[in-house]
Design a protein around this motif. Structure first.
Motif, short mmCIF file in Angstrom:
data_model
loop_
_atom_site.label_atom_id
_atom_site.label_comp_id
_atom_site.label_asym_id
_atom_site.label_seq_id
_atom_site.Cartn_x
_atom_site.Cartn_y
_atom_site.Cartn_z
N ALA A 95 0.83 -1.21 0.00
CA ALA A 95 0.00 0.00 0.00
C ALA A 95 0.86 1.26 0.00
N ALA A 96 2.00 1.22 0.69
CA ALA A 96 2.88 2.38 0.72
C ALA A 96 3.43 2.69 -0.67
N VAL A 97 3.77 1.64 -1.42
CA VAL A 97 4.27 1.82 -2.79
C VAL A 97 3.16 2.37 -3.68
N ALA A 98 1.98 1.76 -3.60
CA ALA A 98 0.86 2.21 -4.43
C ALA A 98 0.48 3.66 -4.09
N ALA A 99 0.54 4.00 -2.80
CA ALA A 99 0.20 5.37 -2.40
C ALA A 99 1.19 6.36 -2.98
N LEU A 100 2.46 6.02 -2.98
CA LEU A 100 3.45 6.92 -3.58
C LEU A 100 3.19 7.08 -5.07
N GLU A 101 2.87 6.01 -5.76
CA GLU A 101 2.59 6.11 -7.20
C GLU A 101 1.43 7.06 -7.44
N GLY A 102 0.42 7.02 -6.58
CA GLY A 102 -0.69 7.96 -6.70
C GLY A 102 -0.24 9.39 -6.47
N SER A 103 0.64 9.59 -5.48
CA SER A 103 1.15 10.93 -5.21
C SER A 103 1.93 11.47 -6.40
N LEU A 104 2.78 10.64 -6.98
CA LEU A 104 3.58 11.08 -8.12
C LEU A 104 2.69 11.48 -9.29
N GLU A 105 1.62 10.72 -9.50
CA GLU A 105 0.70 11.06 -10.58
C GLU A 105 0.01 12.40 -10.31
N ARG A 106 -0.45 12.59 -9.08
CA ARG A 106 -1.13 13.85 -8.76
C ARG A 106 -0.18 15.04 -8.80
N LEU A 107 1.03 14.85 -8.34
CA LEU A 107 2.02 15.93 -8.34
C LEU A 107 2.58 16.20 -9.74
N GLY A 108 2.49 15.21 -10.62
CA GLY A 108 3.03 15.36 -11.97
C GLY A 108 4.53 15.34 -11.99
N ARG A 138 13.40 4.64 -1.75
CA ARG A 138 14.55 5.54 -1.82
C ARG A 138 15.65 4.92 -2.68
N ALA A 139 15.85 3.63 -2.55
CA ALA A 139 16.91 2.96 -3.30
C ALA A 139 16.63 2.99 -4.80
N ASP A 140 15.35 2.92 -5.21
CA ASP A 140 15.07 2.89 -6.65
C ASP A 140 14.89 4.28 -7.26
N GLY A 141 15.03 5.34 -6.42
CA GLY A 141 15.08 6.70 -6.96
C GLY A 141 13.77 7.45 -7.01
N ARG A 142 12.66 6.80 -6.65
CA ARG A 142 11.39 7.51 -6.67
C ARG A 142 11.25 8.46 -5.48
N VAL A 143 12.10 8.26 -4.49
CA VAL A 143 12.13 9.10 -3.30
C VAL A 143 13.59 9.42 -3.00
#
Length: 273
Positions: A95-108, A138-143
């Motif tokens: 859920a934490a990963v999916a939530a971040l993906e949603g944040s990235l989409e909303r933030l653009g 963090r390790a894969d660069g999305r954060v």
């Protein structure tokens, strides 16, 4: 829409180097309780002035507005520090990963600079599993950096002991009326930076007689001296204001220093009722 105003040079703003080597602007702008429809104008105005740090959260419901404001201001994404926070309903690794993906989409954007666990959950061991997922992001660069919010010393120690991963930040309620000295000392020993939400106590500290007295002594506003108090404590702050003049005043605190006596006077506010 907010009127554009001449900005201040963001290079003059202090930065704090986190334990992962990234440098976060010590002063930013918060968007807590700002409706999404109004967030874009606020963020664009702040960035036009020279702010380079925006604090939002999934729970605030205004990440899309932050993204629109960033694009409207035309500031290079790499020059802006964006923090968002994991919602309380997503305290599992997937859920934490999916939530971040949603944040990235909303933030653009393709990454956030700081991803925080907004609050500790009821199960410390479950939070540790979520924390491992945060470290993987963090390790894969999305954060770029990861941290926590509203965690006490015991829960932070459990995270570190269980996972071996030290948060870069703990965002807590902190101000001269609630200085959290013991917590901040513990965080420093761990190498964790303190971020203060509610740095002006929702503006109430600007009415305090001590803040007004110190402000008169140094020729600044009460809000400016309280925010300067935070900077001199090493605390990262992001006051919220939708007023353009207040936004500018809050930013304009890099060119003066409080004396030790003035710092102590502001610190004495905790003893006032």
């Amino acid at each position: 829409m907010m009127a554009a105003m001449a900005g201040l040079p963001h290079t003059a703003l202090p930065h704090v180097t986190l334990n992962d080597g990234t440098a976060i602007p010590q002063l930013g702008v918060g968007v807590y309780r700002v409706p999404d429809a109004e967030t874009a104008d606020l963020v664009a105005a702040a960035l036009d002035l020279g702010y380079r740090h925006v604090d939002t959260a999934q729970q605030y419901g205004n990440e899309a507005g932050v993204g629109r404001g960033l694009r409207a201001a035309g500031v290079d994404r790499d020059d802006v520090w964006i923090t968002t926070k994991l919602d309380d309903d997503h305290h599992t690794p997937d859920a934490a990963v999916a939530a971040l993906e949603g944040s990235l989409e909303r933030l653009g954007t393709d990454h956030v600079d700081l991803y925080l666990v907004h609050r500790p959950g009821p199960d410390a061991d479950a939070d540790a599993e979520t924390w491992r997922a945060m470290a993987a992001l963090r390790a894969d660069g999305r954060v770029r950096s990861i941290g926590v919010s509203n965690f006490d010393r015991r829960r932070i120690d459990h995270l570190v002991r269980t996972t071996g991963v030290v948060p870069s930040v703990n965002q807590i309620r902190c101000n001269p009326r609630l200085p959290r000295r013991g917590t901040r000392r513990h965080l420093r020993r761990r190498g964790i930076a303190t971020e203060a939400h509610g740095p002006l106590r929702e503006g109430r500290l600007t009415e305090h007689p001590v803040a007004r007295q110190v402000a008169a002594q140094v020729g600044r506003t009460p809000a400016q001296v309280v925010l300067r108090w935070h900077l001199q404590q090493g605390t990262i702050v992001f006051p919220k204001s939708a007023d353009p003049q207040r936004l500018r005043e809050n930013l304009d605190i890099a060119d003066f220093t409080l004396s030790r006596r003035e710092v102590l006077a502001l610190s004495s506010m905790r003893r006032w009722l």
